[in-house]
Structure formats: structure tokens, C-alpha cells
Design a protein around this motif. Structure first.
Motif, PDB file in Angstrom:
ATOM      1  N   PRO A  72       0.776  -1.239   0.000  1.00  0.00           N
ATOM      2  CA  PRO A  72       0.000   0.000   0.000  1.00  0.00           C
ATOM      3  C   PRO A  72       0.811   1.295   0.000  1.00  0.00           C
ATOM      4  CG  PRO A  72      -0.021  -0.983   2.165  1.00  0.00           C
ATOM      5  CD  PRO A  72       0.675  -1.945   1.253  1.00  0.00           C
ATOM      6  N   ASN A  73       2.097   1.216   0.366  1.00  0.00           N
ATOM      7  CA  ASN A  73       2.940   2.411   0.443  1.00  0.00           C
ATOM      8  C   ASN A  73       4.120   2.285  -0.513  1.00  0.00           C
ATOM      9  OD1 ASN A  73       1.415   3.492   2.687  1.00  0.00           O
ATOM     10  ND2 ASN A  73       2.414   1.939   3.941  1.00  0.00           N
ATOM     11  N   PRO A  74       3.977   2.723  -1.756  1.00  0.00           N
ATOM     12  CA  PRO A  74       5.078   2.591  -2.716  1.00  0.00           C
ATOM     13  C   PRO A  74       6.370   3.189  -2.163  1.00  0.00           C
ATOM     14  CG  PRO A  74       3.095   3.379  -3.813  1.00  0.00           C
ATOM     15  CD  PRO A  74       2.813   3.395  -2.331  1.00  0.00           C
ATOM     16  N   GLU A  80       3.167  -3.845   3.732  1.00  0.00           N
ATOM     17  CA  GLU A  80       3.131  -4.956   2.784  1.00  0.00           C
ATOM     18  C   GLU A  80       2.515  -6.167   3.472  1.00  0.00           C
ATOM     19  OE1 GLU A  80       6.879  -4.082  -0.172  1.00  0.00           O
ATOM     20  OE2 GLU A  80       7.129  -5.572   1.392  1.00  0.00           O
ATOM     21  N   ALA A  81       1.792  -6.952   2.717  1.00  0.00           N
ATOM     22  CA  ALA A  81       1.125  -8.107   3.302  1.00  0.00           C
ATOM     23  C   ALA A  81       1.081  -9.247   2.300  1.00  0.00           C
ATOM     24  CB  ALA A  81      -0.297  -7.738   3.736  1.00  0.00           C
ATOM     25  N   ALA A 100       3.979  -6.600   7.091  1.00  0.00           N
ATOM     26  CA  ALA A 100       5.226  -5.927   7.484  1.00  0.00           C
ATOM     27  C   ALA A 100       4.918  -4.798   8.462  1.00  0.00           C
ATOM     28  CB  ALA A 100       5.939  -5.374   6.252  1.00  0.00           C
ATOM     29  N   ILE A 101       5.608  -4.814   9.588  1.00  0.00           N
ATOM     30  CA  ILE A 101       5.501  -3.754  10.584  1.00  0.00           C
ATOM     31  C   ILE A 101       6.472  -2.638  10.218  1.00  0.00           C
ATOM     32  CG2 ILE A 101       5.750  -3.212  13.030  1.00  0.00           C
ATOM     33  CD1 ILE A 101       5.412  -6.300  13.478  1.00  0.00           C
ATOM     34  N   SER A 102       7.621  -3.048   9.686  1.00  0.00           N
ATOM     35  CA  SER A 102       8.651  -2.131   9.200  1.00  0.00           C
ATOM     36  C   SER A 102       9.426  -2.880   8.128  1.00  0.00           C
ATOM     37  CB  SER A 102       9.584  -1.714  10.350  1.00  0.00           C
ATOM     38  OG  SER A 102      10.439  -2.788  10.692  1.00  0.00           O
TER      39      SER A 102
END
Length: 125
Positions: A72-74, A80-81, A100-102
Motif C-alpha cells: 500500500p505504500n510505494p 506490505e502483506a 510488514a511492521i517495518s
């Protein structure tokens, strides 16, 4: 020894030590007593692999987190999932979802065929 050489050796030793620490995996399985612990191995395109062991050393679970299906965050790993599967030495197979948390950690969960819940987290230490 000149200062540059000393600094280069110190930097190399520090980087080598950081790699040795690596990624730690922790988790819990609802029908297994105690915390599961092990190592994580991040993938080059997101996701990765991890191994968890029970405290008694009787159960080992090997997990695969497939590369992300959603980003969701290019330009960032955060959010990311994807999906994956965890296979354990007792024969169970657990489909999992991870997020992904980070860029250095991810968490996930899943439920096996008997309804036992797995929760896990992989992070750089």
C-alpha cells in the motif's frame, strides 16, 4: 597502524557482528506450552522464511512467507502483506497471513485444521 586502517577494521567487525545477530523469530501456538523461538531469514522481494522451536525441543515449525501480494505504500515496506504456510514436524500445516511492521520486521498468524492458533513475529535484533 594508521587511523584509516583501524577505522576500516572496526567498521568491518561491527558489520560482521550485526549480521551474526540476524533476525529473531518468536511465536506461540495455542496447543503448545511456552514461547516458540527461532530464526528468521528475510526474502529479497519481501516475505521470507522462519523456523520456530518449542521450549522442549520436540516441535519445529518451518514457515514460508511468500512475497507480498499487497504493497500500500510505494517505496516503503510498511504495510506490505501476503500469505504463506507453516509446516511443523508433528504433521500440521498452517496457512498464514503476514504483514510488514517495518522494513525489518513482520508479524502474522494462522489456524491449523484443529483450530489451534499460531501467532508469530520476525524482527531484526
Amino acid at each position: 597502524m594508521n587511523r584509516f586502517r583501524f577505522a576500516a577494521i572496526l567498521l568491518f567487525a561491527t558489520e560482521l557482528a550485526a549480521c551474526a545477530i540476524g533476525y529473531q523469530a518468536r511465536g506461540s501456538l495455542s496447543d503448545v506450552a511456552g514461547e516458540l523461538r527461532g530464526k528468521g531469514y528475510p526474502g529479497t522481494n519481501g516475505g521470507g522464511r522462519f523456523v520456530l522451536n518449542d521450549p522442549a525441543g520436540r516441535l519445529t515449525c518451518d514457515g514460508i512467507a511468500n512475497p507480498p501480494a499487497a504493497s500500500p505504500n510505494p517505496g516503503s515496506c510498511i504495510g506490505e502483506a501476503g500469505e504463506g504456510v507453516v509446516r511443523c514436524t508433528d504433521g500440521r500445516e498452517i496457512p498464514v497471513r503476514w504483514e510488514a511492521i517495518s522494513c525489518r520486521s513482520w508479524k502474522g498468524n494462522g489456524v491449523d485444521a484443529k483450530g489451534n492458533r499460531l501467532e508469530f513475529r520476525v524482527e531484526r535484533r
